[in-house]
Design an enzyme around this catalytic site. Structure first.
Site: not given
Length: 158
Positions: A57, A88, A55, A85
């Site tokens: 992040e 993250c 992801h 999320c």
């Protein structure tokens, strides 16, 4: 200071837009900043790298840790184009980042097919009632590593 926050958030948003417009990956971008200076930036790389943990992040955190040569990002701020999320958010906490700035909400993400609700729902359930089986196995044998860690000379608390 407000102008600087907006500039870094715009950078995260631009990464998310570029990722989609250039058919690279999902619509997410993140920027890590320390003492007002850009340390790292990344867009979502899940489909590009076939890595479900890539992801924006997490990717930006990995780059920032490499750049700063540390696993502790205390003093850093993350700007992300969308509310993080659960994975993250966990990574942000583990990295000890001071502040999260986000643009889109998790509801906005859910509206376009990126829903984390099932994870939050699963975490609220006892392990035995979750849809993914979670089975403990060989705890006594595994404790040997923990016992070694307790007295290890290379032990670093984090």
């Amino acid at each position: 200071m407000e102008k600087q926050h907006q500039e870094y958030m715009q950078m995260a948003i631009d990464l998310s837009v570029q990722n989609v417009s250039e058919c690279i990956g999902g619509p997410f971008g993140a920027v890590v900043v320390k003492d007002g200076q850009l340390i790292a930036k990344s867009a979502n790389k899940v489909t590009l790298t076939n890595d479900p943990t890539a992801h924006a992040e997490v990717s930006a955190i990995r780059l920032a840790c490499t750049e700063l040569n540390t696993f502790d990002l205390s003093g850093c701020v993350i700007y992300t184009s969308c509310e993080p999320c659960p994975m993250c958010l966990g990574a942000i906490y583990w990295a000890k980042i001071d502040t999260i700035y986000y643009a889109n909400t998790k509801s906005d993400a859910e509206h376009i097919g990126f829903s984390d609700k099932f994870i939050y729902d699963e975490l609220d359930k006892p392990m035995e009632n979750r849809s993914l089986p979670v089975i403990q196995l060989m705890r006594d044998e595994a404790l040997s590593a923990f016992k070694l860690w307790e007295t290890s000379q290379m032990r670093i608390n984090y």
